[in-house]
Motif scaffolding. Structure first.
Motif, PDB file in Angstrom:
ATOM      1  N   SER A 111       0.838  -1.194   0.000  1.00 37.49           N
ATOM      2  CA  SER A 111       0.000   0.000   0.000  1.00 37.49           C
ATOM      3  C   SER A 111       0.871   1.241   0.000  1.00 37.49           C
ATOM      4  N   CYS A 112       0.369   2.288  -0.623  1.00 34.92           N
ATOM      5  CA  CYS A 112       1.061   3.572  -0.653  1.00 34.92           C
ATOM      6  C   CYS A 112       0.032   4.660  -0.388  1.00 34.92           C
ATOM      7  N   ALA A 113       0.195   5.350   0.735  1.00 33.35           N
ATOM      8  CA  ALA A 113      -0.742   6.402   1.107  1.00 33.35           C
ATOM      9  C   ALA A 113      -0.088   7.764   0.909  1.00 33.35           C
ATOM     10  N   ALA A 114      -0.733   8.602   0.120  1.00 36.52           N
ATOM     11  CA  ALA A 114      -0.261   9.975  -0.086  1.00 36.52           C
ATOM     12  C   ALA A 114      -1.033  10.891   0.843  1.00 36.52           C
ATOM     13  N   SER A 115      -0.314  11.759   1.535  1.00 36.88           N
ATOM     14  CA  SER A 115      -0.964  12.662   2.488  1.00 36.88           C
ATOM     15  C   SER A 115      -0.317  14.035   2.431  1.00 36.88           C
ATOM     16  N   GLY A 116      -1.018  14.998   3.004  1.00 39.41           N
ATOM     17  CA  GLY A 116      -0.488  16.355   3.047  1.00 39.41           C
ATOM     18  C   GLY A 116      -1.294  17.294   2.172  1.00 39.41           C
ATOM     19  N   ARG A 117      -0.642  18.359   1.730  1.00 44.42           N
ATOM     20  CA  ARG A 117      -1.315  19.423   0.973  1.00 44.42           C
ATOM     21  C   ARG A 117      -1.424  19.030  -0.508  1.00 44.42           C
ATOM     22  N   ILE A 118      -2.341  18.140  -0.805  1.00 41.21           N
ATOM     23  CA  ILE A 118      -2.526  17.603  -2.152  1.00 41.21           C
ATOM     24  C   ILE A 118      -3.776  18.198  -2.770  1.00 41.21           C
ATOM     25  N   PHE A 119      -3.632  18.709  -3.990  1.00 40.31           N
ATOM     26  CA  PHE A 119      -4.795  19.195  -4.721  1.00 40.31           C
ATOM     27  C   PHE A 119      -5.337  18.102  -5.636  1.00 40.31           C
ATOM     28  N   SER A 120      -4.455  17.462  -6.389  1.00 42.59           N
ATOM     29  CA  SER A 120      -4.879  16.347  -7.238  1.00 42.59           C
ATOM     30  C   SER A 120      -3.676  15.463  -7.555  1.00 42.59           C
ATOM     31  N   ILE A 121      -3.970  14.203  -7.879  1.00 37.40           N
ATOM     32  CA  ILE A 121      -2.928  13.241  -8.231  1.00 37.40           C
ATOM     33  C   ILE A 121      -3.165  12.762  -9.645  1.00 37.40           C
ATOM     34  N   ASN A 122      -2.159  12.836 -10.482  1.00 39.07           N
ATOM     35  CA  ASN A 122      -2.284  12.336 -11.841  1.00 39.07           C
ATOM     36  C   ASN A 122      -2.001  10.841 -11.825  1.00 39.07           C
ATOM     37  N   ASN A 123      -0.761  10.462 -11.886  1.00 40.10           N
ATOM     38  CA  ASN A 123      -0.458   9.045 -11.881  1.00 40.10           C
ATOM     39  C   ASN A 123       0.290   8.627 -10.624  1.00 40.10           C
ATOM     40  N   MET A 124       0.101   7.381 -10.266  1.00 40.01           N
ATOM     41  CA  MET A 124       0.839   6.769  -9.170  1.00 40.01           C
ATOM     42  C   MET A 124       1.489   5.505  -9.703  1.00 40.01           C
ATOM     43  N   GLY A 125       2.583   5.130  -9.088  1.00 42.69           N
ATOM     44  CA  GLY A 125       3.276   3.957  -9.603  1.00 42.69           C
ATOM     45  C   GLY A 125       4.139   3.286  -8.566  1.00 42.69           C
ATOM     46  N   TRP A 126       4.590   2.119  -8.943  1.00 39.34           N
ATOM     47  CA  TRP A 126       5.516   1.341  -8.123  1.00 39.34           C
ATOM     48  C   TRP A 126       6.773   1.061  -8.931  1.00 39.34           C
ATOM     49  N   TYR A 127       7.905   1.246  -8.276  1.00 36.85           N
ATOM     50  CA  TYR A 127       9.204   0.952  -8.847  1.00 36.85           C
ATOM     51  C   TYR A 127       9.925   0.043  -7.860  1.00 36.85           C
ATOM     52  N   ARG A 128      10.966  -0.621  -8.323  1.00 34.99           N
ATOM     53  CA  ARG A 128      11.741  -1.458  -7.414  1.00 34.99           C
ATOM     54  C   ARG A 128      13.219  -1.373  -7.762  1.00 34.99           C
ATOM     55  N   GLN A 129      14.019  -1.645  -6.740  1.00 37.09           N
ATOM     56  CA  GLN A 129      15.465  -1.618  -6.918  1.00 37.09           C
ATOM     57  C   GLN A 129      16.078  -2.769  -6.146  1.00 37.09           C
ATOM     58  N   ALA A 130      16.700  -3.676  -6.886  1.00 40.72           N
ATOM     59  CA  ALA A 130      17.401  -4.797  -6.287  1.00 40.72           C
ATOM     60  C   ALA A 130      18.848  -4.381  -6.039  1.00 40.72           C
ATOM     61  N   PRO A 131      19.538  -5.066  -5.124  1.00 36.31           N
ATOM     62  CA  PRO A 131      20.930  -4.705  -4.817  1.00 36.31           C
ATOM     63  C   PRO A 131      21.801  -4.721  -6.068  1.00 36.31           C
ATOM     64  N   GLY A 132      22.544  -3.652  -6.267  1.00 35.72           N
ATOM     65  CA  GLY A 132      23.460  -3.565  -7.389  1.00 35.72           C
ATOM     66  C   GLY A 132      22.805  -3.281  -8.717  1.00 35.72           C
ATOM     67  N   GLN A 133      21.495  -3.025  -8.709  1.00 36.07           N
ATOM     68  CA  GLN A 133      20.788  -2.773  -9.961  1.00 36.07           C
ATOM     69  C   GLN A 133      20.115  -1.404  -9.926  1.00 36.07           C
ATOM     70  N   GLN A 134      19.746  -0.930 -11.114  1.00 39.60           N
ATOM     71  CA  GLN A 134      19.051   0.349 -11.205  1.00 39.60           C
ATOM     72  C   GLN A 134      17.590   0.187 -10.823  1.00 39.60           C
ATOM     73  N   ARG A 135      17.000   1.289 -10.393  1.00 38.31           N
ATOM     74  CA  ARG A 135      15.572   1.290 -10.088  1.00 38.31           C
ATOM     75  C   ARG A 135      14.805   1.090 -11.390  1.00 38.31           C
ATOM     76  N   GLU A 136      13.791   0.242 -11.331  1.00 41.43           N
ATOM     77  CA  GLU A 136      13.015  -0.066 -12.540  1.00 41.43           C
ATOM     78  C   GLU A 136      11.531   0.059 -12.276  1.00 41.43           C
ATOM     79  N   LEU A 137      10.811   0.369 -13.353  1.00 41.30           N
ATOM     80  CA  LEU A 137       9.362   0.480 -13.276  1.00 41.30           C
ATOM     81  C   LEU A 137       8.746  -0.895 -13.053  1.00 41.30           C
ATOM     82  N   VAL A 138       7.767  -0.943 -12.157  1.00 41.39           N
ATOM     83  CA  VAL A 138       6.983  -2.166 -11.969  1.00 41.39           C
ATOM     84  C   VAL A 138       5.595  -1.987 -12.581  1.00 41.39           C
TER      85      VAL A 138
END
Length: 120
Positions: free
Chosen positions: A21-48
């Motif tokens: 789960s990912c909860a966005a909070s604070g002074r938010i007016f609107s959210i366009n896109n949300m996403g998940w990325y991951r990064q394994a040891p020794g590797q670049q962050r990649e889109l999930v």
């Protein structure tokens, strides 16, 4: 101030499931896109997976058919249901959101990450 907070990571056996789960909070007016990325040891962050406000989704080929991204627009929460997990899914998973704050400024925000470990 805007924050993204992930939860739901942990240790799971191959073939098992987890729900992030990912909860966005604070002074938010609107959210366009949300996403998940991951990064394994020794590797670049990649889109999930990503999801836009209208519900259209996009997945990395490596997770298609196993992972499902969804969001609750009313609560500003995104989810990642992960099934049939494999050891190669082991990584730190980060939530990402492209949103407009109450000053109407668009920015990309990141969560702090949650560890997912798939191992027997």
């Amino acid at each position: 101030q805007v924050q993204l907070v992930e939860s739901g990571g942990g240790l799971v056996q191959p073939g098992g499931s987890l729900r992030l789960s990912c909860a966005a909070s604070g002074r938010i007016f609107s959210i366009n896109n949300m996403g998940w990325y991951r990064q394994a040891p020794g590797q670049q962050r990649e889109l999930v997976a990503t999801i836009i406000s209208g519900g259209r989704t996009n997945y990395a080929d490596s997770v298609k058919g196993r992972f499902t991204i969804s969001r609750d627009n009313a609560k500003n929460v995104a989810y990642l249901q992960m099934n049939s997990l494999k050891p190669e899914d082991t990584a730190v998973y980060y939530c990402n959101a492209f949103l407009q704050d109450d000053a109407r400024a668009w920015r990309i925000y990141w969560g702090q990450g949650t560890q997912v470990t798939v191992s027997s």
